[in-house]
Design a protein around this motif. Sequence first.
Motif, PDB file in Angstrom:
ATOM      1  N   LEU A  30     -26.623  33.166  72.555  1.00 29.81           N
ATOM      2  CA  LEU A  30     -26.111  32.336  71.476  1.00 29.81           C
ATOM      3  C   LEU A  30     -26.436  32.891  70.091  1.00 29.81           C
ATOM      4  CD1 LEU A  30     -26.958  28.763  72.837  1.00 29.81           C
ATOM      5  CD2 LEU A  30     -24.800  30.010  73.000  1.00 29.81           C
ATOM      6  N   SER A  31     -27.420  33.748  70.026  1.00 26.22           N
ATOM      7  CA  SER A  31     -27.820  34.320  68.729  1.00 26.22           C
ATOM      8  C   SER A  31     -27.240  35.715  68.541  1.00 26.22           C
ATOM      9  CB  SER A  31     -29.335  34.433  68.627  1.00 26.22           C
ATOM     10  OG  SER A  31     -29.905  33.285  68.095  1.00 26.22           O
ATOM     11  N   TYR A  50     -26.904  31.565  64.949  1.00 26.02           N
ATOM     12  CA  TYR A  50     -27.190  30.935  66.219  1.00 26.02           C
ATOM     13  C   TYR A  50     -26.126  29.869  66.472  1.00 26.02           C
ATOM     14  CZ  TYR A  50     -29.426  28.140  69.829  1.00 26.02           C
ATOM     15  OH  TYR A  50     -29.700  27.443  70.987  1.00 26.02           O
ATOM     16  N   ASN A  51     -25.371  30.066  67.511  1.00 28.41           N
ATOM     17  CA  ASN A  51     -24.345  29.109  67.927  1.00 28.41           C
ATOM     18  C   ASN A  51     -23.431  28.710  66.766  1.00 28.41           C
ATOM     19  OD1 ASN A  51     -23.116  27.716  69.998  1.00 28.41           O
ATOM     20  ND2 ASN A  51     -24.365  25.886  69.741  1.00 28.41           N
ATOM     21  N   GLN A  68     -20.128  33.773  62.575  1.00 25.90           N
ATOM     22  CA  GLN A  68     -20.073  33.749  64.036  1.00 25.90           C
ATOM     23  C   GLN A  68     -19.020  32.710  64.431  1.00 25.90           C
ATOM     24  OE1 GLN A  68     -23.568  32.381  66.202  1.00 25.90           O
ATOM     25  NE2 GLN A  68     -23.101  33.721  67.914  1.00 25.90           N
ATOM     26  N   LEU A  72     -18.448  32.901  69.925  1.00 28.69           N
ATOM     27  CA  LEU A  72     -19.757  33.521  69.695  1.00 28.69           C
ATOM     28  C   LEU A  72     -19.704  34.972  69.226  1.00 28.69           C
ATOM     29  CD1 LEU A  72     -21.776  31.947  72.634  1.00 28.69           C
ATOM     30  CD2 LEU A  72     -21.638  31.191  70.259  1.00 28.69           C
TER      31      LEU A  72
END
Lengths: 114, 114
Positions: A30-31, A50-51, A68, A72
Motif C-alpha cells: 500500500l505504500s 500510503y493508500n 498515488q 496504487l
Amino acid sequence: DSGVTQTPKHLITATGQRVTLRCSPRSGDLSVYWYQQSLDQGLQFLIQYYNGEERAKGNILERFSAQQFPDLHSELNLSSLELGDSALYFCASSVGASGRDEQYFGPGTRLTVT
Amino acid sequence: AQKITQTQPGMFVQEKEAVTLDCTYDTSDPSYGLFWYKQPSSGEMIFLIYQGSYDQQNATEGRYSLNFQKARKSANLVISASQLGDSAMYFCAMRGNYGQNFVFGPGTRLSVLP
C-alpha cells in the motif's frame, strides 16, 4: 526481481521540460516511496504515499510533485527541469506505512537532462 | 535534524573473512529505525537488515548482523564469511518514527578480494 516496476528505464530530455515517472508497487503493498540518487546529493528520500494519501515528505522540490492513484500505482512529475535534476529515481513499496516495513525497490529510472 | 555518517568511503575484505561497516547517526527523535541497504553495480537497492531503537536484541539476517550501540549512536553492519557477491555499495539509513523522513548516509563501497 523485487516485483516493483518502473517506467521508463531511461529518459533523456532538455532543460525546462516536464516528465512523468511511473511506478507500480508489489501486489498487496500500500505504500510507495520515491527516492533520488545523484552523484553530488547522494540518496535522498523525496516522498511517501500510503493508500493514496501523502504520508511523509522529504527533500522534494516544489517543481516536483507526486500522487498515488486508486489502483496504487504512483507517478512522480518533474517540471521545469534543470541539469542538476539528472539522477537515478527509485520507487520502492512496502506493505504498510511504518518505517519498520521492509521496502522493495524498483530498478529505477535514469533521467538525463541536457 | 537527522544525520547519518559513514566514515569509510571504501573497504576491502578477503573472501570468507568478516567485515564491519561503520555507521553513526544523530537524531532527536526518541523512537527511530535504522536500516542497511546494498546496491550492487547493477544499480538496484536491496534491503538487508532493520533495527528499531527500542529493540532489545541486535538484529540478524543470515550473514548480516547489526551491532547496535544506542548510547554511542552507532549501528554498524557486520557481514560474516564475505563472498565475492558482497562487493557493492552499502548504505546506512534511518527514519524517525515521528518525522517519517528517511535519511541516508553517503555509503561505503565494499570490495571482496578472492
